[in-house]
Design an enzyme around this catalytic site. Structure first.
Site, PDB file in Angstrom:
ATOM      1  N   ARG A 140      43.561  36.736  42.642  1.00  0.00           N
ATOM      2  CA  ARG A 140      42.180  36.265  42.600  1.00  0.00           C
ATOM      3  C   ARG A 140      41.716  36.004  44.026  1.00  0.00           C
ATOM      4  O   ARG A 140      42.496  35.559  44.880  1.00  0.00           O
ATOM      5  CB  ARG A 140      42.070  34.961  41.789  1.00  0.00           C
ATOM      6  CG  ARG A 140      42.227  35.158  40.280  1.00  0.00           C
ATOM      7  CD  ARG A 140      41.072  35.953  39.683  1.00  0.00           C
ATOM      8  NE  ARG A 140      41.199  36.157  38.244  1.00  0.00           N
ATOM      9  CZ  ARG A 140      41.739  37.253  37.670  1.00  0.00           C
ATOM     10  NH1 ARG A 140      42.203  38.246  38.401  1.00  0.00           N
ATOM     11  NH2 ARG A 140      41.778  37.348  36.358  1.00  0.00           N
ATOM     12  N   HIS A 193      38.182  45.233  42.166  1.00  0.00           N
ATOM     13  CA  HIS A 193      38.891  44.590  41.053  1.00  0.00           C
ATOM     14  C   HIS A 193      39.287  45.611  39.972  1.00  0.00           C
ATOM     15  O   HIS A 193      38.885  45.496  38.810  1.00  0.00           O
ATOM     16  CB  HIS A 193      38.033  43.462  40.452  1.00  0.00           C
ATOM     17  CG  HIS A 193      38.843  42.442  39.717  1.00  0.00           C
ATOM     18  ND1 HIS A 193      38.568  41.099  39.727  1.00  0.00           N
ATOM     19  CD2 HIS A 193      39.942  42.570  38.919  1.00  0.00           C
ATOM     20  CE1 HIS A 193      39.445  40.446  38.977  1.00  0.00           C
ATOM     21  NE2 HIS A 193      40.296  41.327  38.478  1.00  0.00           N
TER      22      HIS A 193
END
Ligand code: NDP
Ligand code: OXD
Length: 308
Positions: A223, A271
């Site tokens: 993250r 991502h």
């Protein structure tokens, strides 16, 4: 069940179909279209809008459409009595390992430099280190598979986790901040595969980066909030690490003015290191819905105390 995945309507639709096929007697809706809110007992979410979950008084389970569930734990509308589960779909850890191996081998074998040489019509053999050490942060469902894939290439692999109770063959596991500080200067590549929790946010800061080996690689596939981005920009200027491969950033999508876009020391991907396949997710989520009804233990339930 209501599926709330703004911006990912096609995947939400495929997941809904998959759940209806597996559980024909369960009503499945895709937000914002669904039946009576007070009959909804389960939600599947990927980045649901703030406040939305407050509208479901009978909620018993929220499932993340992915391996990370911090967006659910951080939502005050998910009370303690509601089970939070991750969805670790088949193939996810393998796909992530493929990305990690590509990022690490590209750095070790100096492929960026060879690509630059080709563009300049320069035939220039470059050597690469005979020995190579990877440090994988997080040895969970994702980290173990990536660590094993790197070890299979003959790399020495260190794995950092909260406790070293369960050994992983081929990987030298470490725990605790002092062990991490000792391992960092030895690592040619550091791969972050930690869950985002209060203990792991901002872990990769100035003091962490200052201990990295000159010329090394940082890969963040966990993250964005694990990394203090200004500290990383300063560290790249000092060459420790020399390069960062970032699949995740603090604000996604990355704002147009962000220095990462054209920084020569940064490789960015949006991502995509491992994408949850809706069919594979439907298998896991349907299984959890059955377990919820039967009062059986859920798969991949998050421990709220630990945050993962
Ligand atoms: P798991 O929960 O299976 O594993 C978490 C690992 O992190 C465990 O090894 C755990 O240690 C370790 N850990 C947790 N807290 C700490 C701490 N404070 N200090 C040291 N180690 C710690 O998670 P997954 O492997 O399934 O996923 C990890 C993350 O990867 C996800 O949360 C998600 O954010 C990210 N991800 C990103 C994807 C992408 O496309 N970019 C795709 C999939 C996942 P222990 O073993 O001792 O419990
Ligand atoms: C996940 C992700 O958590 O895609 O699965 O990041």
């Amino acid at each position: 069940v209501v599926i709330i995945m703004p911006g990912r309507e096609a995947e939400a639709g495929r997941l809904a179909e998959g759940l209806r096929r597996r559980l024909p007697s369960t009503a499945v809706g895709v937000w914002p279209e669904y039946g009576a809110a007070d009959e909804v007992t389960a939600v599947v979410s990927w980045r649901h809008p703030p406040g939305v979950l407050e509208g479901f008084p009978a909620l018993r389970m929220v499932a993340s459409f992915g391996a990370g569930a911090e967006h659910l734990l951080e939502d005050a509308a998910v009370p303690a009595g509601v089970a939070v589960v991750r969805t670790v779909a088949d193939g996810l850890a393998r796909d992530l390992a493929e990305y990690v191996v590509a990022a690490v081998t590209r750095h070790r074998r100096r492929l960026r430099e060879h690509e630059r040489d080709q563009r300049r019509r320069r035939w220039r053999p470059r050597t690469y280190p005979a020995r190579w050490t990877d440090l994988v942060l997080g040895m969970g469902r994702m980290g173990v598979v990536s660590a094993r894939a790197l070890a299979a290439l003959g790399h020495e692999v260190l794995g950092w986790r909260r406790s070293v109770a369960a050994p992983v063959s081929g990987v030298n596991c470490l725990a605790g901040m002092p062990a991490l500080a000792d391992a960092l200067p030895d690592a040619d590549a550091v791969v972050c595969l930690l869950p985002l929790t209060p203990a792991t946010g901002d872990l990769i800061d100035e003091s962490f980066l200052a201990r990295m080996k000159p010329g090394s690689l940082l890969v963040n596939v966990a993250r964005g909030r694990h990394v203090v981005e200004d500290d990383l920009l300063d560290a790249l200027d000092r060459g420790r690490p020399k390069h960062a491969v970032l699949d995740v950033v603090r604000t996604e999508p990355l704002p147009p003015e962000h220095p990462f876009w054209d920084h020569p020391g940064v490789t960015l991907t949006p991502h995509v290191a491992a994408l949850t396949d809706p069919e594979a997710a439907a298998d896991r989520i349907a299984d959890n819905l059955r377990r919820l009804d039967a009062g059986e233990p859920l798969l991949d339930e998050v421990d709220r105390e630990l945050g993962y």
